[in-house]
Write a protein that holds these residues in place. Structure first.
Motif, mmCIF file in Angstrom:
data_model
loop_
_atom_site.group_PDB
_atom_site.id
_atom_site.type_symbol
_atom_site.label_atom_id
_atom_site.label_comp_id
_atom_site.label_asym_id
_atom_site.label_seq_id
_atom_site.Cartn_x
_atom_site.Cartn_y
_atom_site.Cartn_z
ATOM 1 N N LEU A 14 39.746 71.152 -81.230
ATOM 2 C CA LEU A 14 39.093 72.160 -80.369
ATOM 3 C C LEU A 14 40.135 72.621 -79.472
ATOM 4 C CD1 LEU A 14 36.706 73.679 -79.500
ATOM 5 C CD2 LEU A 14 36.297 71.718 -77.837
ATOM 6 N N ALA A 15 41.247 72.185 -79.120
ATOM 7 C CA ALA A 15 42.235 72.593 -78.456
ATOM 8 C C ALA A 15 43.276 73.432 -78.988
ATOM 9 C CB ALA A 15 43.496 71.505 -77.783
ATOM 10 N N GLU A 16 43.442 73.062 -80.350
ATOM 11 C CA GLU A 16 44.087 73.780 -81.446
ATOM 12 C C GLU A 16 43.491 75.336 -81.679
ATOM 13 O OE1 GLU A 16 45.710 74.119 -85.756
ATOM 14 O OE2 GLU A 16 44.959 72.305 -85.318
ATOM 15 N N ALA A 17 42.053 74.955 -81.758
ATOM 16 C CA ALA A 17 41.153 76.412 -82.046
ATOM 17 C C ALA A 17 41.320 77.322 -80.756
ATOM 18 C CB ALA A 17 39.861 75.912 -82.201
ATOM 19 N N CYS A 18 41.359 76.704 -79.643
ATOM 20 C CA CYS A 18 41.649 77.632 -78.266
ATOM 21 C C CYS A 18 42.842 78.363 -78.313
ATOM 22 C CB CYS A 18 41.406 76.738 -77.190
ATOM 23 S SG CYS A 18 39.294 76.286 -76.848
ATOM 24 N N GLY A 19 44.026 77.654 -78.758
ATOM 25 C CA GLY A 19 45.209 77.934 -78.918
ATOM 26 C C GLY A 19 45.433 79.087 -79.880
ATOM 27 N N LEU A 21 43.047 81.284 -80.776
ATOM 28 C CA LEU A 21 42.251 82.141 -80.413
ATOM 29 C C LEU A 21 42.716 83.040 -79.167
ATOM 30 C CD1 LEU A 21 38.751 80.507 -80.273
ATOM 31 C CD2 LEU A 21 39.269 82.386 -81.823
ATOM 32 N N ALA A 22 43.461 82.266 -78.331
ATOM 33 C CA ALA A 22 44.295 82.656 -77.022
ATOM 34 C C ALA A 22 45.369 83.704 -77.851
ATOM 35 C CB ALA A 22 44.666 81.495 -76.206
ATOM 36 N N ALA A 23 46.158 83.197 -78.729
ATOM 37 C CA ALA A 23 47.198 83.847 -79.426
ATOM 38 C C ALA A 23 46.986 85.096 -79.824
ATOM 39 C CB ALA A 23 48.062 82.922 -80.187
ATOM 40 N N ASP A 24 45.850 85.289 -80.283
ATOM 41 C CA ASP A 24 45.522 86.433 -80.951
ATOM 42 C C ASP A 24 43.989 86.894 -80.453
ATOM 43 O OD1 ASP A 24 44.873 88.609 -82.700
ATOM 44 O OD2 ASP A 24 45.126 87.465 -84.774
ATOM 45 N N GLU A 25 43.826 87.977 -79.651
ATOM 46 C CA GLU A 25 42.830 88.687 -79.098
ATOM 47 C C GLU A 25 41.836 89.091 -80.461
ATOM 48 O OE1 GLU A 25 43.825 93.295 -78.154
ATOM 49 O OE2 GLU A 25 43.690 91.601 -76.294
ATOM 50 N N ASP A 26 42.168 89.476 -81.367
ATOM 51 C CA ASP A 26 41.220 89.954 -82.450
ATOM 52 C C ASP A 26 40.832 89.009 -83.345
ATOM 53 O OD1 ASP A 26 41.253 92.610 -81.871
ATOM 54 O OD2 ASP A 26 43.516 92.868 -82.733
ATOM 55 N N ALA A 27 41.173 87.568 -83.194
ATOM 56 C CA ALA A 27 40.839 86.521 -83.950
ATOM 57 C C ALA A 27 39.149 86.191 -83.473
ATOM 58 C CB ALA A 27 41.347 85.176 -83.638
ATOM 59 N N ARG A 28 38.469 85.490 -84.637
ATOM 60 C CA ARG A 28 37.147 85.401 -84.277
ATOM 61 C C ARG A 28 36.910 84.000 -84.865
ATOM 62 N NH1 ARG A 28 33.346 89.966 -84.473
ATOM 63 N NH2 ARG A 28 31.996 88.252 -84.095
ATOM 64 N N VAL A 29 35.781 83.300 -84.193
ATOM 65 C CA VAL A 29 35.350 82.090 -84.643
ATOM 66 C C VAL A 29 34.502 82.096 -85.528
ATOM 67 C CG1 VAL A 29 34.004 79.928 -83.913
ATOM 68 C CG2 VAL A 29 35.923 80.984 -82.169
ATOM 69 N N ILE A 30 34.286 81.174 -86.614
ATOM 70 C CA ILE A 30 33.376 81.205 -87.740
ATOM 71 C C ILE A 30 32.829 79.771 -87.874
ATOM 72 C CG2 ILE A 30 34.977 81.068 -89.601
ATOM 73 C CD1 ILE A 30 33.095 82.557 -91.146
ATOM 74 N N PRO A 140 41.445 77.066 -72.599
ATOM 75 C CA PRO A 140 42.936 76.711 -72.538
ATOM 76 C C PRO A 140 43.170 76.045 -71.195
ATOM 77 C CG PRO A 140 43.042 78.877 -73.435
ATOM 78 C CD PRO A 140 41.428 78.732 -72.960
ATOM 79 N N ASP A 141 42.207 76.385 -70.325
ATOM 80 C CA ASP A 141 42.374 75.560 -68.663
ATOM 81 C C ASP A 141 41.483 74.462 -68.625
ATOM 82 O OD1 ASP A 141 44.661 77.310 -68.110
ATOM 83 O OD2 ASP A 141 42.868 78.971 -67.342
ATOM 84 N N GLY A 142 40.689 73.967 -69.731
ATOM 85 C CA GLY A 142 39.898 72.842 -69.593
ATOM 86 C C GLY A 142 38.274 73.556 -69.971
ATOM 87 N N PRO A 143 37.299 72.642 -69.903
ATOM 88 C CA PRO A 143 35.909 72.963 -70.213
ATOM 89 C C PRO A 143 35.378 73.511 -68.996
ATOM 90 C CG PRO A 143 36.140 70.726 -69.776
ATOM 91 C CD PRO A 143 37.595 71.304 -69.755
ATOM 92 N N VAL A 144 34.463 74.605 -69.317
ATOM 93 C CA VAL A 144 33.646 75.387 -68.173
ATOM 94 C C VAL A 144 32.246 75.357 -68.579
ATOM 95 C CG1 VAL A 144 35.479 76.903 -67.709
ATOM 96 C CG2 VAL A 144 34.034 77.448 -69.272
ATOM 97 N N SER A 145 31.486 75.533 -67.844
ATOM 98 C CA SER A 145 30.086 75.357 -67.984
ATOM 99 C C SER A 145 29.196 76.438 -67.062
ATOM 100 C CB SER A 145 29.364 74.167 -67.428
ATOM 101 O OG SER A 145 27.799 74.205 -67.770
ATOM 102 N N THR A 146 28.543 77.318 -67.957
ATOM 103 C CA THR A 146 27.882 78.491 -67.193
ATOM 104 C C THR A 146 26.157 78.434 -67.485
ATOM 105 O OG1 THR A 146 29.707 79.844 -67.868
ATOM 106 C CG2 THR A 146 27.961 81.047 -67.391
ATOM 107 N N PRO A 147 25.581 78.853 -66.403
ATOM 108 C CA PRO A 147 24.120 78.960 -66.636
ATOM 109 C C PRO A 147 24.002 79.954 -67.726
ATOM 110 C CG PRO A 147 24.578 78.950 -64.292
ATOM 111 C CD PRO A 147 26.157 79.064 -65.078
ATOM 112 N N ALA A 148 22.771 79.530 -68.493
ATOM 113 C CA ALA A 148 22.421 80.546 -69.669
ATOM 114 C C ALA A 148 21.895 81.945 -69.102
ATOM 115 C CB ALA A 148 21.314 79.948 -70.431
#
Length: 295
Positions: A14-19, A21-30, A140-148
């Motif tokens: 997951l850390a590599e995935a975030c890296g 995504l952070a390196a390319d703002e036009d990348a998308r998760v699938i 990249p700075d760690g996990p975050v949680s947001t109310p739906a």
């Protein structure tokens, strides 16, 4: 039409995935790809890179944790539909899942994918907002949680930023002994996008008085909405009490007007479906199996 050219990467963590995504703002998760792949084919989406997170073990599975039920982002919708844990711990989600797409799309589609896509008429986001779920993301700075209720900010828009990847949805588990749920939606055809939907969950005591109530609507505005029905607490949930609570909660409802349905139609149907969902939830909580539409 074929998709525009893109790179494909399958990260090992997951850390590599975030890296990536952070390196390319036009990348998308699938992951499941049930929304993204058609958008690629129609060139409505033109990512430079697809980051495939489907096989990351930390993103899958359903587990209980400290009074909550945690569903990994890449958990298939079909797996969630057949989960005994979800049926017992988050019955409202279990009731809504048969309305999500079709069996073939549920076999591929993921719970996190529906959340991240943020369609205003989608069932899983509606249940998340109604029950006050927490949306968890890796950054990249760690996990975050947001109310739906804060996570969804508009049609297909969420608070997920560049370099962030949705990791799980944490649903609160009600501990009351008598809980009932209701879910209704209306669409042009079975499994099409809902024009309006309503979800309700109610807990009552031994005398049938309301201990807790949650009500939400989808498809009406630009995101799913939770309605304030706190006036139901302590009541026996009779027809007039329900009608009065819904009238107050929906008085300033901001509805969308489009080619599928007018704003006035959506407001009227929202009141009707909210009433049906609350009545079903009340009846089920009191041990009466409510009439509904089988899926």
């Amino acid at each position: 039409m074929k998709p525009a050219p893109f790179d494909y990467v399958r990260p090992g963590s997951l850390a590599e995935a975030c890296g990536l995504l952070a390196a390319d703002e036009d990348a998308r998760v699938i992951a499941g790809g049930q929304t993204l792949v058609p958008m690629l084919a129609m060139r409505l989406a033109r990512p430079t890179k697809l980051v495939d997170v489907l096989r990351l073990p930390e993103l899958s599975g359903i587990r209980e944790d400290n009074g909550s039920l945690v569903i990994g982002a890449t958990t298939r919708q079909a797996m969630a539909l057949n989960s005994p844990l979800i049926r017992t711990s988050v019955p409202l989600l279990a009731l809504a899942l048969p309305w999500v797409g079709h069996p073939p799309t549920r076999n591929r589609g993921t719970v996190g994918g529906s959340i991240a896509n943020a369609d205003p008429s989608a069932e899983i986001p509606l249940v998340a907002v109604t029950l006050g779920a927490e949306i968890e993301a890796a950054t990249p700075d760690g996990p975050v949680s947001t109310p739906a209720d804060d996570f969804f900010i508009g049609p297909m828009l969420t608070t997920i930023g560049i370099g962030e990847c949705l990791s799980a949805v944490r649903f609160p588990v009600w501990t009351h002994k008598r809980i009932g749920v209701g879910f209704h939606e209306i669409s042009a055809r079975s499994s099409d996008f809902a024009f309006v939907s309503a979800a309700a969950q109610i807990a009552v005591d031994e005398d049938g008085r309301c201990l807790e109530a949650a009500l939400g609507i989808g498809g009406v505005g630009d995101r799913p909405l939770k309605l304030d029905v706190s006036s139901l607490l302590g009541t026996r949930l009779d027809k007039k009490t329900l009608a009065d609570a819904i009238a107050v909660a929906a008085v300033d409802l901001d509805a969308t007007d489009d080619l599928h349905a007018s704003a006035d139609y959506r407001r009227r149907v929202a009141v009707t479906l909210c009433t049906r969902a609350l009545e079903d939830a009340r009846d089920r909580a009191n041990g009466k199996e409510a009439l509904g539409v089988a899926r």
